[in-house]
Design a protein around this motif. Structure first.
Motif, mmCIF file in Angstrom:
data_model
loop_
_atom_site.group_PDB
_atom_site.id
_atom_site.type_symbol
_atom_site.label_atom_id
_atom_site.label_comp_id
_atom_site.label_asym_id
_atom_site.label_seq_id
_atom_site.Cartn_x
_atom_site.Cartn_y
_atom_site.Cartn_z
ATOM 1 N N ASP A 1 32.156 43.042 47.828
ATOM 2 C CA ASP A 1 33.312 42.144 47.830
ATOM 3 C C ASP A 1 32.893 40.720 48.185
ATOM 4 O O ASP A 1 33.402 39.751 47.621
ATOM 5 N N LEU B 1 47.140 34.631 43.415
ATOM 6 C CA LEU B 1 47.050 35.980 43.988
ATOM 7 C C LEU B 1 45.797 36.189 44.846
ATOM 8 O O LEU B 1 45.886 36.555 46.022
ATOM 9 N N ALA B 2 44.619 35.954 44.234
ATOM 10 C CA ALA B 2 43.386 36.269 44.949
ATOM 11 C C ALA B 2 43.171 35.382 46.181
ATOM 12 O O ALA B 2 42.804 35.892 47.235
ATOM 13 N N ARG C 1 42.150 30.545 37.150
ATOM 14 C CA ARG C 1 42.288 31.637 38.124
ATOM 15 C C ARG C 1 40.968 31.878 38.844
ATOM 16 O O ARG C 1 40.937 32.055 40.065
ATOM 17 N N ALA C 2 39.864 31.865 38.084
ATOM 18 C CA ALA C 2 38.563 32.080 38.710
ATOM 19 C C ALA C 2 38.209 30.912 39.631
ATOM 20 O O ALA C 2 37.694 31.110 40.728
ATOM 21 N N MET D 1 39.338 30.599 43.421
ATOM 22 C CA MET D 1 38.613 31.268 44.506
ATOM 23 C C MET D 1 37.465 30.404 45.011
ATOM 24 O O MET D 1 36.690 30.830 45.866
ATOM 25 N N GLN E 1 45.425 36.969 48.793
ATOM 26 C CA GLN E 1 45.092 38.333 49.209
ATOM 27 C C GLN E 1 43.665 38.450 49.736
ATOM 28 O O GLN E 1 43.409 39.189 50.670
ATOM 29 N N VAL E 2 42.736 37.739 49.106
ATOM 30 C CA VAL E 2 41.331 37.923 49.461
ATOM 31 C C VAL E 2 40.889 36.917 50.516
ATOM 32 O O VAL E 2 40.180 37.246 51.450
ATOM 33 N N ARG F 1 31.370 39.216 45.154
ATOM 34 C CA ARG F 1 32.383 38.931 44.127
ATOM 35 C C ARG F 1 33.207 37.698 44.453
ATOM 36 O O ARG F 1 33.645 36.973 43.557
ATOM 37 N N ARG F 2 33.434 37.452 45.737
ATOM 38 C CA ARG F 2 34.208 36.267 46.124
ATOM 39 C C ARG F 2 33.519 34.980 45.701
ATOM 40 O O ARG F 2 34.159 33.967 45.480
#
Lengths: 391, 253
Positions: free
Chosen positions: B85, B112-113, B161-162, B165, B116-117, B88-89
């Motif tokens: 994880d 979202l991410a 979206r990417a 993060m 949430q993340v 991936r972040r």
């Protein structure tokens, strides 16, 4: 011969070239495509086959509807206090439905043998349930988060206190042996509906898990419960369960049936949910994982919302089946709605040739109203959730 | 210093050593060695089935691998879920099929991410999402659902979206292959801008014009192996390996 052909085709292609000079004017549609006439032609008489079907269905309705209306309304008895009102006489050779019988036994088929003085508690339960259901089902309702807490936490506890009793609050305990009628049907159905979805979701996720032990356990549970009729599950729950438990701890008869119904419907729900999970493309998992979402976040935020949306028709189908299957609890000695109708129609006070038919028609109408309401609500939900999701 | 201390200035963005992967008995990646520096832009090309996408998917562990090691931003990629994880972040990924979440609006897809993340407050995440939607030039679509957007717009949302993060590295898996021809340019333009901003990029694509314009190095793969790595000018002008020559002769006009 060839040379002239080629020349001809060249001239043609020059004539084919075209550039629009002015925009085309819109023309009113012909009468055959709009309006009432068009509707009739389009829906009822569009082809020979459809015309034949239309005529056949009209004939069928003409054959069924008049006697039905006669029995239910025209020849029906609307008032009276015992069987005398519903007996045929020289003045009334044709006797239809005996509605005063339903009126007289309405309290019994609603509450069973629940003590009359405490029936307000059942009414309160009905009212609380109706509020909670409306709060959850009405999608624009304010503070639906509180509604959910109310429905899933407050309501079950309050229902237990109201229906079963809570001596500290002055609510005397009413043994479940006295429960009966519609309240039992609604309690069994509500418990089945509320518990089967979450348990089913967990089982479905478990069956797709990468961990072999979890997968095996969930698959075994689903297949065993699904491979057995509900009646068998109920018999096992009510007859065999006590054999395995110590004598001092024997759970209530209704409670045992509730557990049986909940487990049974969960196994079916698991398969419904699994079908939905399988419809989610792998790319959705890839995207969620690539963003760093965990398994539970991916399931809760990405996969389940989509999977449950596509399975709404199947979920509601299961709920409708479950609602009707609750009638089977009478095999283990619980007086649900249908069983109380059965008991009421055997009452000598109302013994006539039309009592049974009246009772069964009433039962059918009540079940239909509940099931049809579920079906309608589901199709509205589908339409709503379909917005913006047509991939 | 351990591998995990991470993030020294000269740590490579990605270091892949002796990577092998099998799908059952099929050897899909064979002895891959590749080091990508920060700020570098790598284009991977090759015939279909050559393992390009699988290589990308191994880097953020969407795919398992059996031998070799991958170090992302100083973090050794292991089986450990938390480590996966964490890796991936740091990696943003853009897919051929966009893979937007169809039940969420464009803004929700982007926010979202981070919420949430990264545990970012909703308001901040949405501001951030709007910032990147402006960067990919579609802020006016924020309230719409993905299915209401064209393919090119969806892919730009996927990029935004990417980016939300705040990744150190962006991977693109054939980002324009599923697009209608007239929408390829808007996506490529977005990617060029990203490259000009200094983002480390790893791009699988058949867009050779993009490769010429943006790449520092081009990696040519065939049948699971890296065949040739070179800077764009010599790669196109003087391909050295026979298979590279054959491939280029097939795709270039």
């Amino acid at each position: 011969m060839e040379a002239p052909t080629v020349a001809a085709s060249r001239t043609n292609s020059a004539a084919v070239a075209y550039v629009r000079a002015a925009p085309a004017a819109a023309v009113l549609p012909p009468l055959t495509t709009v309006g009432v006439l068009a509707w009739f032609k389009d829906r009822l008489f569009s082809s020979v086959g459809s015309t034949v079907m239309t005529i056949l269905i009209v004939l069928l309705l003409a054959w069924i509807l008049p006697p039905l209306i006669d029995f239910l309304i025209v020849d029906a008895t609307w008032s009276g206090s015992d069987r005398e009102a519903c007996l045929p006489s020289p003045a009334r050779p044709e006797v239809g439905a005996c509605w005063p019988f339903i009126g007289d036994r309405l309290a019994y088929v609603t509450y069973g043998s629940y003590p009359v003085a405490s029936r307000w508690r059942v009414d309160a339960f009905f009212a609380m349930l109706a509020c909670g259901t409306a709060w959850l089902l009405w999608l624009e309702a304010p503070r639906r988060d509180i509604g959910a807490v109310y429905f899933f936490v407050v309501l079950p506890l309050a229902s237990l206190a109201l229906l079963h009793g809570f001596p500290t609050l002055g609510l005397a305990v009413v043994d479940t042996a006295f429960w009966g009628g519609m309240m039992v049907t609604i309690v069994v159905a509500a418990v089945g509906i509320v518990t089967s979805l979450p348990i089913g979701i967990v089982l479905a996720l478990g069956r797709r898990s990468k961990m072999p032990a979890v997968r095996l356990l969930c698959t075994l549970f689903i297949e065993i419960v699904r491979g057995v009729p509900l009646i068998t599950v109920l018999f096992m729950a009510s007859v065999m369960l006590p054999l395995f438990l110590p004598d001092t701890w024997s759970p209530d008869k209704l409670m045992r049936a509730l557990v049986g119904v909940a487990l049974f419907s969960s196994a079916y729900m698991a398969e419904v949910v699994r079908a939905g999970l399988q419809s989610i493309p792998r790319g959705q998992y890839d995207a969620a994982h690539a963003l760093g979402l965990s398994f539970w976040q991916t399931s809760r935020l990405i996969v389940l919302p989509q999977a449950l949306t596509v399975t709404i028709p199947n979920i509601v189908n299961s709920y409708i089946a479950l609602f009707k299957d609750t009638t089977l609890v009478f095999f283990v000695g619980i007086f649900d709605f249908l069983k109380t109708i059965e008991a009421a129609r055997a009452d000598p006070k109302w013994s006539t040739s039309v009592t049974s038919a009246t009772g069964y028609i009433f039962a059918a109408l009540v079940y239909f109203v509940f099931c049809y309401a579920m079906s309608r609500y589901a199709s509205r939900m589908e339409k709503r959730l379909g917005v913006g999701e047509n991939r | 210093m351990s591998m995990d201390a991470g993030a020294a200035i000269d740590t490579p963005a990605i270091e892949i050593t002796g990577l092998h992967k099998w799908f059952g008995a099929f050897h899909v990646l064979i002895d891959i060695n590749l080091k990508i520096d920060r700020g570098e832009r790598i284009v991977i090309c090759g015939p279909s089935g050559s393992g390009k996408s699988t290589l990308l998917r191994c880097i953020n562990r969407l795919e398992d691998f059996q031998r070799g090691q991958i170090v992302v931003d100083g973090m050794l990629l292991t089986q450990d879920v938390r480590r996966v994880d964490a890796v991936r972040r740091e990696i943003g990924m853009v897919f051929q099929q966009f893979n937007l979440f169809p039940h969420l609006t464009v803004l929700e897809n982007c926010a979202l991410a981070p919420i949430q993340v990264r545990g970012m407050p909703k308001r901040e995440a949405e501001q951030r999402a709007m910032h990147f939607l402006e960067r990919v030039k579609i802020p006016e679509q924020a309230g719409k659902y993905p299915s209401q957007l064209s393919g090119g717009q969806q892919q730009r949302v996927a990029i935004a979206r990417a980016l939300c993060m705040n990744p150190k590295l962006m991977m693109f898996d054939e980002p324009t292959s599923a697009l209608d021809p007239e929408m390829v340019k808007e996506v490529l333009d977005t990617m060029v801008e990203l490259a000009l901003d200094g983002m480390t990029m790893l791009v699988v694509t058949h867009e050779m014009t993009f490769a010429r314009q943006v790449a520092n190095r081009i990696v040519f793969m065939d049948a699971g192996e890296i065949i040739e790595i070179n800077a764009p000018v010599p790669f196109f002008a003087h391909p050295r390996h026979e298979r590279t020559k054959l491939f280029l002769s097939q795709i270039l006009p």
